[in-house]
Write a protein that holds these residues in place. Structure first.
Motif, mmCIF file in Angstrom:
data_model
loop_
_atom_site.group_PDB
_atom_site.id
_atom_site.type_symbol
_atom_site.label_atom_id
_atom_site.label_comp_id
_atom_site.label_asym_id
_atom_site.label_seq_id
_atom_site.Cartn_x
_atom_site.Cartn_y
_atom_site.Cartn_z
ATOM 1 N N ALA A 199 0.837 -1.213 0.000
ATOM 2 C CA ALA A 199 0.000 0.000 0.000
ATOM 3 C C ALA A 199 0.866 1.255 0.000
ATOM 4 C CB ALA A 199 -0.939 -0.006 1.204
ATOM 5 N N ASP A 200 1.950 1.232 0.750
ATOM 6 C CA ASP A 200 2.839 2.400 0.782
ATOM 7 C C ASP A 200 3.378 2.722 -0.607
ATOM 8 O OD1 ASP A 200 4.573 -0.055 1.148
ATOM 9 O OD2 ASP A 200 6.155 1.466 1.038
ATOM 10 N N ALA A 201 3.656 1.702 -1.414
ATOM 11 C CA ALA A 201 4.179 1.908 -2.771
ATOM 12 C C ALA A 201 3.147 2.609 -3.650
ATOM 13 C CB ALA A 201 4.592 0.574 -3.390
ATOM 14 N N HIS A 202 1.887 2.250 -3.509
ATOM 15 C CA HIS A 202 0.820 2.912 -4.264
ATOM 16 C C HIS A 202 0.722 4.388 -3.876
ATOM 17 C CE1 HIS A 202 -1.128 -0.618 -6.147
ATOM 18 N NE2 HIS A 202 -0.694 -1.265 -5.084
ATOM 19 N N LEU A 203 0.826 4.674 -2.589
ATOM 20 C CA LEU A 203 0.732 6.065 -2.121
ATOM 21 C C LEU A 203 1.943 6.877 -2.581
ATOM 22 C CD1 LEU A 203 -0.615 5.339 1.458
ATOM 23 C CD2 LEU A 203 -1.921 6.135 -0.518
ATOM 24 N N LYS A 204 3.121 6.294 -2.510
ATOM 25 C CA LYS A 204 4.332 6.995 -2.950
ATOM 26 C C LYS A 204 4.248 7.326 -4.436
ATOM 27 C CE LYS A 204 7.214 5.146 0.685
ATOM 28 N NZ LYS A 204 7.531 3.872 1.270
ATOM 29 N N ARG A 205 3.737 6.395 -5.220
ATOM 30 C CA ARG A 205 3.576 6.651 -6.650
ATOM 31 C C ARG A 205 2.609 7.800 -6.890
ATOM 32 N NH1 ARG A 205 0.639 4.083 -11.204
ATOM 33 N NH2 ARG A 205 1.603 5.006 -13.025
ATOM 34 N N SER A 206 1.539 7.877 -6.092
ATOM 35 C CA SER A 206 0.569 8.965 -6.239
ATOM 36 C C SER A 206 1.215 10.320 -6.011
ATOM 37 C CB SER A 206 -0.599 8.776 -5.263
ATOM 38 O OG SER A 206 -1.333 7.630 -5.614
ATOM 39 N N VAL A 207 2.162 10.385 -5.105
ATOM 40 C CA VAL A 207 2.856 11.643 -4.811
ATOM 41 C C VAL A 207 3.865 11.986 -5.904
ATOM 42 C CG1 VAL A 207 4.453 12.758 -3.206
ATOM 43 C CG2 VAL A 207 2.530 11.448 -2.325
ATOM 44 N N MET A 208 4.619 11.002 -6.377
ATOM 45 C CA MET A 208 5.705 11.257 -7.331
ATOM 46 C C MET A 208 5.239 11.303 -8.784
ATOM 47 S SD MET A 208 8.249 11.860 -5.458
ATOM 48 C CE MET A 208 9.606 11.875 -6.621
ATOM 49 N N GLY A 209 4.058 10.778 -9.067
ATOM 50 C CA GLY A 209 3.504 10.896 -10.407
ATOM 51 C C GLY A 209 3.744 9.678 -11.278
ATOM 52 N N ARG A 210 2.976 9.625 -12.343
ATOM 53 C CA ARG A 210 2.963 8.485 -13.262
ATOM 54 C C ARG A 210 3.927 8.662 -14.430
ATOM 55 N NH1 ARG A 210 -0.677 7.327 -17.966
ATOM 56 N NH2 ARG A 210 -0.879 5.070 -18.085
ATOM 57 N N GLU A 211 3.976 9.874 -14.994
ATOM 58 C CA GLU A 211 4.739 10.091 -16.219
ATOM 59 C C GLU A 211 5.255 11.506 -16.295
ATOM 60 O OE1 GLU A 211 1.045 11.841 -16.655
ATOM 61 O OE2 GLU A 211 1.045 9.687 -16.913
ATOM 62 N N THR A 212 6.058 11.722 -17.334
ATOM 63 C CA THR A 212 6.512 13.062 -17.661
ATOM 64 C C THR A 212 6.537 13.206 -19.177
ATOM 65 O OG1 THR A 212 8.178 14.739 -17.138
ATOM 66 C CG2 THR A 212 8.988 12.536 -17.661
ATOM 67 N N VAL A 213 6.411 14.423 -19.638
ATOM 68 C CA VAL A 213 6.476 14.738 -21.062
ATOM 69 C C VAL A 213 7.563 15.793 -21.243
ATOM 70 C CG1 VAL A 213 5.246 15.707 -23.040
ATOM 71 C CG2 VAL A 213 4.033 14.230 -21.409
ATOM 72 N N VAL A 214 8.404 15.588 -22.261
ATOM 73 C CA VAL A 214 9.499 16.517 -22.529
ATOM 74 C C VAL A 214 9.463 16.888 -24.011
ATOM 75 C CG1 VAL A 214 12.006 16.862 -22.454
ATOM 76 C CG2 VAL A 214 10.898 15.420 -20.733
ATOM 77 N N ALA A 215 9.734 18.137 -24.306
ATOM 78 C CA ALA A 215 9.850 18.589 -25.691
ATOM 79 C C ALA A 215 11.111 17.991 -26.313
ATOM 80 C CB ALA A 215 9.914 20.114 -25.751
ATOM 81 N N VAL A 216 11.007 17.676 -27.597
ATOM 82 C CA VAL A 216 12.150 17.231 -28.391
ATOM 83 C C VAL A 216 12.428 18.335 -29.406
ATOM 84 C CG1 VAL A 216 12.999 15.532 -30.050
ATOM 85 C CG2 VAL A 216 11.564 14.793 -28.117
ATOM 86 N N THR A 217 13.635 18.874 -29.353
ATOM 87 C CA THR A 217 14.042 19.952 -30.247
ATOM 88 C C THR A 217 15.370 19.571 -30.885
ATOM 89 O OG1 THR A 217 12.949 21.578 -28.822
ATOM 90 C CG2 THR A 217 14.581 22.418 -30.389
#
Length: 138
Positions: free
Chosen positions: A88-106
């Motif tokens: 359960a702690d792992a699920h909560l930690k993931r909720s705080v740190m987020g699922r994904e990120t998006v970065v621009a490609v230039t």
């Protein structure tokens, strides 16, 4: 518009672990041939995160200390989710740190600010997990 998909696989030997995946993401961009667009980096497991921050060991320890203070692993009995599993702690930690990120490609490269790096953070390791890299653009 073109798209490219790649998966990264991880076997973190401990319950929690942090991996800088910036080089693998940049390699996927090179492999895609996409010069201008966006890259999505997504943890494909509910107990792991992908996020951007500084690659500094003191900060990494601060994340661990802070997250363990917010959602301590033990005692397992403190969580309603824990019964069949003890994560359960792992699920909560993931909720705080987020699922994904998006970065621009230039110009075929990650378009980062100073010191930015991409990290995979596992909160319930010891089994194979994966991250999706999806690049779209021209």
């Amino acid at each position: 518009m073109k798209s490219y998909r790649k998966e990264l696989y991880f076997n973190i030997p401990s319950r929690r672990g942090l991996v800088n995946i910036t080089p693998q993401v940049q390699q996927a961009i090179r492999d895609s041939g996409i010069k201008e667009g966006l890259v999505l980096i997504n943890a494909m497991n509910i107990t792991a995160s992908v996020f951007i921050n500084d690659d500094e060991s003191g900060l990494h320890q601060d994340f661990e200390t802070w997250l363990e203070g917010l959602a301590p692993e033990k005692p397992y009995s403190r969580y309603h989710h824990n019964g069949f599993e003890d994560n359960a702690d792992a699920h909560l930690k993931r909720s705080v740190m987020g699922r994904e990120t998006v970065v621009a490609v230039t110009d075929g490269k990650l378009d980062f600010g100073t010191w930015e790096q991409i990290f995979y953070y596992e909160f319930d390791g010891k089994r194979q997990k994966h991250v999706l890299i999806k690049i779209i653009g021209e």
